[in-house]
Design an enzyme around this catalytic site. Structure first.
Site, PDB file in Angstrom:
ATOM      1  N   ASN A 210      -7.614  -4.781   7.139  1.00 14.57           N
ATOM      2  CA  ASN A 210      -6.820  -3.831   7.936  1.00 14.57           C
ATOM      3  C   ASN A 210      -7.565  -2.509   8.002  1.00 14.57           C
ATOM      4  OD1 ASN A 210      -5.972  -2.127   5.595  1.00 14.57           O
ATOM      5  ND2 ASN A 210      -5.098  -4.083   4.964  1.00 14.57           N
ATOM      6  N   ASP A 279      -0.367  -9.427   3.413  1.00 17.60           N
ATOM      7  CA  ASP A 279       0.841 -10.202   3.115  1.00 17.60           C
ATOM      8  C   ASP A 279       0.531 -11.701   3.128  1.00 17.60           C
ATOM      9  OD1 ASP A 279       2.585  -8.029   2.856  1.00 17.60           O
ATOM     10  OD2 ASP A 279       2.715  -7.836   5.035  1.00 17.60           O
ATOM     11  N   LYS A 289     -20.113 -21.303   6.356  1.00 18.48           N
ATOM     12  CA  LYS A 289     -19.661 -20.664   7.603  1.00 18.48           C
ATOM     13  C   LYS A 289     -18.943 -21.672   8.512  1.00 18.48           C
ATOM     14  CE  LYS A 289     -21.452 -18.155  11.524  1.00 18.48           C
ATOM     15  NZ  LYS A 289     -22.598 -18.023  12.397  1.00 18.48           N
ATOM     16  N   PHE A 323       4.587   2.495  -1.117  1.00 16.54           N
ATOM     17  CA  PHE A 323       4.406   3.050   0.226  1.00 16.54           C
ATOM     18  C   PHE A 323       5.046   2.089   1.222  1.00 16.54           C
ATOM     19  CE2 PHE A 323       1.665   6.741   1.083  1.00 16.54           C
ATOM     20  CZ  PHE A 323       1.383   7.132  -0.212  1.00 16.54           C
ATOM     21  N   LYS A 337      12.539  -1.529   1.470  1.00 13.43           N
ATOM     22  CA  LYS A 337      11.409  -1.788   0.561  1.00 13.43           C
ATOM     23  C   LYS A 337      11.644  -1.171  -0.802  1.00 13.43           C
ATOM     24  CE  LYS A 337       7.929  -2.864   3.948  1.00 13.43           C
ATOM     25  NZ  LYS A 337       6.947  -2.446   4.918  1.00 13.43           N
ATOM     26  N   LYS A 341      11.808  -3.808  -3.824  1.00 10.16           N
ATOM     27  CA  LYS A 341      10.641  -3.798  -4.717  1.00 10.16           C
ATOM     28  C   LYS A 341      10.883  -2.940  -5.963  1.00 10.16           C
ATOM     29  CE  LYS A 341       7.665  -4.761  -0.754  1.00 10.16           C
ATOM     30  NZ  LYS A 341       6.288  -4.868  -0.288  1.00 10.16           N
TER      31      LYS A 341
HETATM   32  O1  PMT Z   1      -6.053   4.393   3.443  1.00  7.82           O
HETATM   33  P1  PMT Z   1      -5.738   5.332   4.598  1.00  7.82           P
HETATM   34  O2  PMT Z   1      -6.648   5.091   5.779  1.00  7.82           O
HETATM   35  O3  PMT Z   1      -5.691   6.763   4.157  1.00  7.82           O
HETATM   36  O4  PMT Z   1      -4.281   4.953   5.134  1.00  7.82           O
HETATM   37  C1  PMT Z   1      -3.149   5.198   4.333  1.00  7.82           C
HETATM   38  C2  PMT Z   1      -2.102   4.077   4.465  1.00  7.82           C
HETATM   39  C3  PMT Z   1      -1.552   4.063   5.884  1.00  7.82           C
HETATM   40  C4  PMT Z   1      -2.737   2.709   4.130  1.00  7.82           C
HETATM   41  C5  PMT Z   1      -0.983   4.416   3.410  1.00  7.82           C
HETATM   42  O5  PMT Z   1      -0.413   5.671   3.732  1.00  7.82           O
HETATM   43  C6  PMT Z   1       0.087   3.341   3.383  1.00  7.82           C
HETATM   44  O6  PMT Z   1       1.029   3.342   4.137  1.00  7.82           O
HETATM   45  N1  PMT Z   1      -0.083   2.369   2.448  1.00  7.82           N
HETATM   46  C7  PMT Z   1       0.801   1.167   2.357  1.00  7.82           C
HETATM   47  C8  PMT Z   1       0.278   0.106   3.294  1.00  7.82           C
HETATM   48  C9  PMT Z   1       1.109  -1.166   3.218  1.00  7.82           C
HETATM   49  O7  PMT Z   1       0.619  -2.196   2.809  1.00  7.82           O
HETATM   50  O8  PMT Z   1       2.383  -0.998   3.548  1.00  7.82           O
HETATM   51  P2  PMT Z   1       3.490  -2.203   3.610  1.00  7.82           P
HETATM   52  O9  PMT Z   1       4.674  -1.548   4.209  1.00  7.82           O
HETATM   53  O10 PMT Z   1       2.900  -3.401   4.266  1.00  7.82           O
HETATM   54  O11 PMT Z   1       3.743  -2.549   2.093  1.00  7.82           O
HETATM   55  C10 PMT Z   1       4.734  -1.887   1.318  1.00  7.82           C
HETATM   56  C11 PMT Z   1       4.255  -1.671  -0.109  1.00  7.82           C
HETATM   57  O12 PMT Z   1       4.060  -2.931  -0.738  1.00  7.82           O
HETATM   58  C12 PMT Z   1       2.958  -0.921  -0.230  1.00  7.82           C
HETATM   59  O13 PMT Z   1       3.058  -0.036  -1.346  1.00  7.82           O
HETATM   60  C13 PMT Z   1       1.929  -2.008  -0.531  1.00  7.82           C
HETATM   61  O14 PMT Z   1       0.856  -1.527  -1.348  1.00  7.82           O
HETATM   62  C14 PMT Z   1       2.772  -3.029  -1.289  1.00  7.82           C
HETATM   63  N2  PMT Z   1       2.324  -4.423  -1.155  1.00  7.82           N
HETATM   64  C15 PMT Z   1       2.356  -5.069   0.043  1.00  7.82           C
HETATM   65  C16 PMT Z   1       1.987  -6.410   0.101  1.00  7.82           C
HETATM   66  C17 PMT Z   1       1.576  -7.069  -1.101  1.00  7.82           C
HETATM   67  N3  PMT Z   1       1.187  -8.335  -1.078  1.00  7.82           N
HETATM   68  N4  PMT Z   1       1.548  -6.389  -2.246  1.00  7.82           N
HETATM   69  C18 PMT Z   1       1.926  -5.091  -2.311  1.00  7.82           C
HETATM   70  O15 PMT Z   1       1.897  -4.493  -3.380  1.00  7.82           O
END
Ligand code: PMT
Length: 407
Positions: A210, A279, A289, A323, A337, A341
């Site tokens: 991403n 995810d 490959k 986040f 979330k 979580k």
């Molecule tokens: O790195 P930058 O370019 O500065 O950008 C910052 C950012 C946009 C990446 C950051 O501000 C941000 O939003 N990070 C969370 C990205 C994310 O995965 O969001 P989500 O809404 O999909 O996931 C929610 C939370 O679950 C997040 O804390 C994520 O780390 C966590 N997660 C998600 C999936 C997974 N399998 N395990 C997790 O721990």
């Protein structure tokens, strides 16, 4: 504020006359004040006034080197705890944004590594001009702080926003900024931050990832370090550089990140999950490959483990910040979330918003706890947003410890 050195930069607007009162109040507050005046400022007020009030020589010319043992603009920049530009004209703000160094003040500003605080003062239409707005945003991205102009009678006759903040307000703001920088609210704490975007391999040369640059996670790590914590960053794919003084563990996939985080979780006090974690990952990772064949290729994906949720279910004493990267309906998804979580705090950003999200130097963050929205931060540098988030988290951790200890 005794022992703190402030460089007061006065630029050429009518509000320069307030520079005298400002200088006097800074000296009364205990600061060692060194004044730099632009040529324009000297048309409104004399250097002798500022020399008398600051009890230090006033600088007006980069080439007027009075002490041969130092280079004045470097010496001033090195000894400053903070540089305050007040009043700051549109012209000086533009020069700062462009990195122009054509007088003593702008040259010193370029050499400075300390905090820079700008108090703009100008006509309201100038203040609203897109060029000025853009320049102020450029400076905000570099973590320059602002003391907003006030609304009132302007020298040009308008009653509008643009009047230099009162000297008392400026002195109080400067004292607060320095005090905040000095506090170490996470001293003795172990902080774990995740940063960047995970990489899920399809074959040896291709992967799913991403747009995360790691800027947000690294800004949080830097803020935690500045707040006195021992910091470890678990970093997946990033384009930004990690800050000095923090331990960096490089990982690739969501599974690698899970393993690295779990290894350190029990000994951590605060965990911030800023990483963008996949995810889903490919069910099969081809060992060689994948060859081109047919018009379509079906990829089968399976869910990764949700690291944040796993931590939320396992946490004991740890303070957990998650986040949420969304493209709308922020409040709804953030609260979902946070609850699902088991986070103590959740930072939500709408990554489709201008100035927010992936690979930007700024972000627009809304902070939640289980009772709902705590604070909606305006657009600000990721550094300043991180400091604000960690200030709130540190306060809540201290409150919780106090309660547990029966205080
Ligand atoms: O790195 P930058 O370019 O500065 O950008 C910052 C950012 C946009 C990446 C950051 O501000 C941000 O939003 N990070 C969370 C990205 C994310 O995965 O969001 P989500 O809404 O999909 O996931 C929610 C939370 O679950 C997040 O804390 C994520 O780390 C966590 N997660 C998600 C999936 C997974 N399998 N395990 C997790 O721990």
């Amino acid at each position: 504020m005794r022992g703190k050195t402030i460089i007061l930069g006065i630029t050429g607007g009518i509000a320069a006359y307030k520079g005298a009162a400002l200088c006097s109040k800074l000296v009364q507050a205990g600061f060692d004040v060194h004044v730099i005046m632009t040529e324009g400022a000297c048309k409104f007020i004399t250097p002798l006034t500022l020399q008398t009030l600051s009890r230090n020589p006033v600088y007006t010319d980069t080439f007027d080197e009075r002490d041969p043992s130092v280079v004045s603009h470097i010496d001033l920049a090195d000894k400053a705890d903070l540089i305050l530009v007040a009043p700051a004209t549109a012209n000086t703000i533009a020069k700062m944004a462009a990195g122009i160094a054509d007088d003593m003040l702008t040259t010193t500003l370029l050499a400075a590594t300390c905090r820079i605080v700008v108090a703009p003062a100008m006509n309201v239409h100038m203040y609203d001009h897109p060029a000025v707005v853009r320049n102020l945003n450029v400076l905000a991205e570099r973590s320059v702080m602002f003391i907003e102009p006030e609304t009132g009678q302007l020298a040009c006759g308008y009653v509008a926003k643009g009047r230099l903040a009162e000297p008392e307000t400026i002195v109080a703001a400067v004292a607060d900024i320095l005090a905040e920088d000095e506090r170490k609210p996470l001293l003795g704490k172990k902080v774990l931050v995740t940063a960047g975007g995970t990489v899920e391999r399809l074959d040896p040369v291709r992967y799913l990832t991403n747009d995360s640059s790691g800027k947000m996670g690294f800004a949080l790590a830097e803020a935690a370090r500045d707040f006195g914590a021992e910091v470890t960053v678990i970093a997946a794919r990033t384009s930004a550089s990690p800050p000095n003084g923090v331990a960096v563990v490089r990982v690739e996939s969501a599974q690698d990140m899970l393993d690295a985080v779990m290894e350190r979780f029990d000994s951590s006090d605060l965990i911030v999950k800023a990483a963008a974690v996949a995810d889903y990952r490919p069910v099969v990772r081809a060992s060689s490959k994948i060859k081109k064949s047919g018009d379509r290729l079906m990829l089968e994906l399976e869910k990764t483990t949700d690291i944040l949720q796993t931590l939320g279910e396992r946490k004991t004493k740890q303070y957990l910040i998650g986040f949420a990267a969304e493209t709308g309906d922020l409040d709804h998804y953030a609260m979902d979330k946070l609850q699902r979580k088991h986070c103590d705090m959740l930072a939500a950003n709408d990554v489709s918003e201008e100035g927010a999200g992936f690979n930007k130097d700024t972000n627009i963050i809304r902070l939640y706890d289980k009772s709902g929205l705590i604070e909606a931060l305006p657009i600000m540098s990721k550094r300043d947003a991180s400091r604000r988030m960690l200030t709130i988290a540190a306060q809540r951790m201290a409150d919780r410890e106090g309660k547990e200890a029966g205080r």
